[in-house]
Design a protein around this motif. Structure first.
Motif, PDB file in Angstrom:
ATOM      1  N   TYR A   1       1.862  -8.451  11.353  1.00 28.03           N
ATOM      2  CA  TYR A   1       2.806  -6.988  11.276  1.00 28.03           C
ATOM      3  C   TYR A   1       1.621  -6.236  10.445  1.00 28.03           C
ATOM      4  CZ  TYR A   1       5.948 -10.856  12.382  1.00 28.03           C
ATOM      5  OH  TYR A   1       6.534 -11.929  12.817  1.00 28.03           O
TER       6      TYR A   1
ATOM      7  N   GLY B   1       0.810  -7.757   7.320  1.00 24.73           N
ATOM      8  CA  GLY B   1       1.639  -8.918   6.958  1.00 24.73           C
ATOM      9  C   GLY B   1       1.456 -10.090   7.951  1.00 24.73           C
ATOM     10  N   LEU B   2       1.101 -11.123   7.482  1.00 23.57           N
ATOM     11  CA  LEU B   2       0.579 -12.304   8.111  1.00 23.57           C
ATOM     12  C   LEU B   2       1.754 -13.020   8.789  1.00 23.57           C
ATOM     13  CD1 LEU B   2      -2.306 -13.454   5.980  1.00 23.57           C
ATOM     14  CD2 LEU B   2      -2.258 -11.638   7.692  1.00 23.57           C
ATOM     15  N   ALA B   3       1.796 -13.375  10.003  1.00 23.94           N
ATOM     16  CA  ALA B   3       2.667 -14.088  10.679  1.00 23.94           C
ATOM     17  C   ALA B   3       2.851 -15.596  10.033  1.00 23.94           C
ATOM     18  CB  ALA B   3       2.449 -14.409  12.308  1.00 23.94           C
ATOM     19  N   GLY B   4       3.915 -15.935   9.829  1.00 20.85           N
ATOM     20  CA  GLY B   4       4.199 -17.350   9.287  1.00 20.85           C
ATOM     21  C   GLY B   4       4.009 -17.247   7.694  1.00 20.85           C
ATOM     22  N   ASN B   5       3.660 -16.217   7.287  1.00 19.36           N
ATOM     23  CA  ASN B   5       3.440 -15.960   5.794  1.00 19.36           C
ATOM     24  C   ASN B   5       3.993 -14.749   5.448  1.00 19.36           C
ATOM     25  OD1 ASN B   5       2.568 -16.130   3.026  1.00 19.36           O
ATOM     26  ND2 ASN B   5       0.330 -15.797   3.788  1.00 19.36           N
ATOM     27  N   ASN B   6       5.366 -14.802   5.419  1.00 19.22           N
ATOM     28  CA  ASN B   6       5.983 -13.263   5.464  1.00 19.22           C
ATOM     29  C   ASN B   6       6.387 -12.909   4.017  1.00 19.22           C
ATOM     30  OD1 ASN B   6       7.849 -15.083   4.910  1.00 19.22           O
ATOM     31  ND2 ASN B   6       9.333 -14.479   6.402  1.00 19.22           N
ATOM     32  N   ARG B   7       5.539 -13.484   2.983  1.00 16.25           N
ATOM     33  CA  ARG B   7       5.903 -13.049   1.584  1.00 16.25           C
ATOM     34  C   ARG B   7       4.875 -12.120   1.117  1.00 16.25           C
ATOM     35  NH1 ARG B   7       7.275 -18.220   3.131  1.00 16.25           N
ATOM     36  NH2 ARG B   7       9.717 -18.533   2.437  1.00 16.25           N
ATOM     37  N   LYS B   8       3.744 -11.709   1.699  1.00 20.16           N
ATOM     38  CA  LYS B   8       2.695 -10.759   0.856  1.00 20.16           C
ATOM     39  C   LYS B   8       2.122  -9.927   2.024  1.00 20.16           C
ATOM     40  CE  LYS B   8      -1.330 -13.834   0.932  1.00 20.16           C
ATOM     41  NZ  LYS B   8      -2.226 -14.541  -0.054  1.00 20.16           N
ATOM     42  N   LEU B   9       1.779  -8.757   1.470  1.00 18.84           N
ATOM     43  CA  LEU B   9       1.136  -7.625   2.522  1.00 18.84           C
ATOM     44  C   LEU B   9      -0.401  -7.943   1.964  1.00 18.84           C
ATOM     45  CD1 LEU B   9       3.419  -4.828   2.747  1.00 18.84           C
ATOM     46  CD2 LEU B   9       3.335  -6.905   4.345  1.00 18.84           C
TER      47      LEU B   9
ATOM     48  N   PHE C   1       5.952  -4.383  14.706  1.00 19.99           N
ATOM     49  CA  PHE C   1       6.014  -5.741  14.643  1.00 19.99           C
ATOM     50  C   PHE C   1       5.793  -6.487  16.190  1.00 19.99           C
ATOM     51  CE2 PHE C   1       7.285  -5.262  10.632  1.00 19.99           C
ATOM     52  CZ  PHE C   1       8.501  -5.619  10.051  1.00 19.99           C
TER      53      PHE C   1
END
Lengths: 114, 113
Positions: free
Chosen positions: A32, A94-102, A51
């Protein structure tokens, strides 16, 4: 490791000229993608995001960006720069499957000559 | 509608001291993320809070800790301050369903002497 590269540390353009800020990312899948702007003394403002879907996305303040999968790039463009566009611009992933940090690039500082 | 607010705006501390920074998320948001932005650098993710729990953490030592309150506001605590902790600390809020869309506050400028 995932990374974001903004090759241009500083860019100067004349008011009314076109602008392109470069962003490349390193990641195994489609991430993302975001562009933020930071004016002096202010927080980060989201300009636009990608996205999925249409690879050309429109944002606020007349900015647009194009996602090119083959080049792992997400370059920001504006056809005619205004003096008020002078600021720091950040590309973020933003990493797919890891949507908690940029993950952020180091930024490009834009100066606009009158 | 108030955006993300942070306090204080500026702070000066001495090495070894402890500091607490505060953040109130945008109305309707329930996640809070903290970032550290050193001079001339991009933001570095510290951690994110949701439902009063730390959901994910970046590469920061345990000296950095946080808390989220029932009203979704959050605090960032840094113990045993080092000179290298001098930075702009940014808070960003979002909602669980749109984690990627984060709204940032103006930041707290921390100077450690």
């Amino acid at each position: 490791a995932q990374s974001v590269t903004q090759p241009d540390i500083h860019i100067t353009v004349s008011e009314g000229a076109s602008l392109e800020l470069r962003c490349n990312y390193s990641y195994g899948a489609t991430p993302y993608l975001f562009w933020y702007v930071q004016s002096p003394g202010q927080g980060l403002q989201l300009l636009l995001k990608y996205f999925s879907g249409d690879t050309l996305v429109q944002g606020i303040k007349g900015f647009e960006a194009e996602f090119k999968r083959s080049q792992s790039s997400f370059n920001l463009r504006k056809p005619s720069v205004h003096w008020s566009d002078a600021a720091e611009y950040f590309c973020a992933v933003g990493l797919a499957g890891n949507n908690r940090k940029l993950i952020w690039g180091l930024g490009t500082s834009l100066a606009v000559n009158p | 509608d108030a955006g993300v607010t942070q306090s204080p705006t500026h702070l000066i501390k001495t090495r070894g001291q402890q500091v607490t920074l505060r953040c109130s998320p945008k109305s309707g948001h329930d996640t809070v993320s903290w970032y550290q932005q050193a001079l001339g650098q991009g933001p570095q993710f510290i951690f994110q809070y949701y439902e009063e729990e730390e959901r994910q953490r970046g590469n920061f030592p345990d000296r950095f800790s946080g808390h989220q309150f029932p009203n979704y506001s959050s605090e960032l605590n840094v113990n045993a301050l080092l000179l290298g902790d001098s930075a702009l600390y940014l808070c960003a809020s979002g909602s669980k369903g749109t984690d990627y869309e984060q709204y940032f506050g103006p930041g707290t400028r921390l100077t450690v002497t």
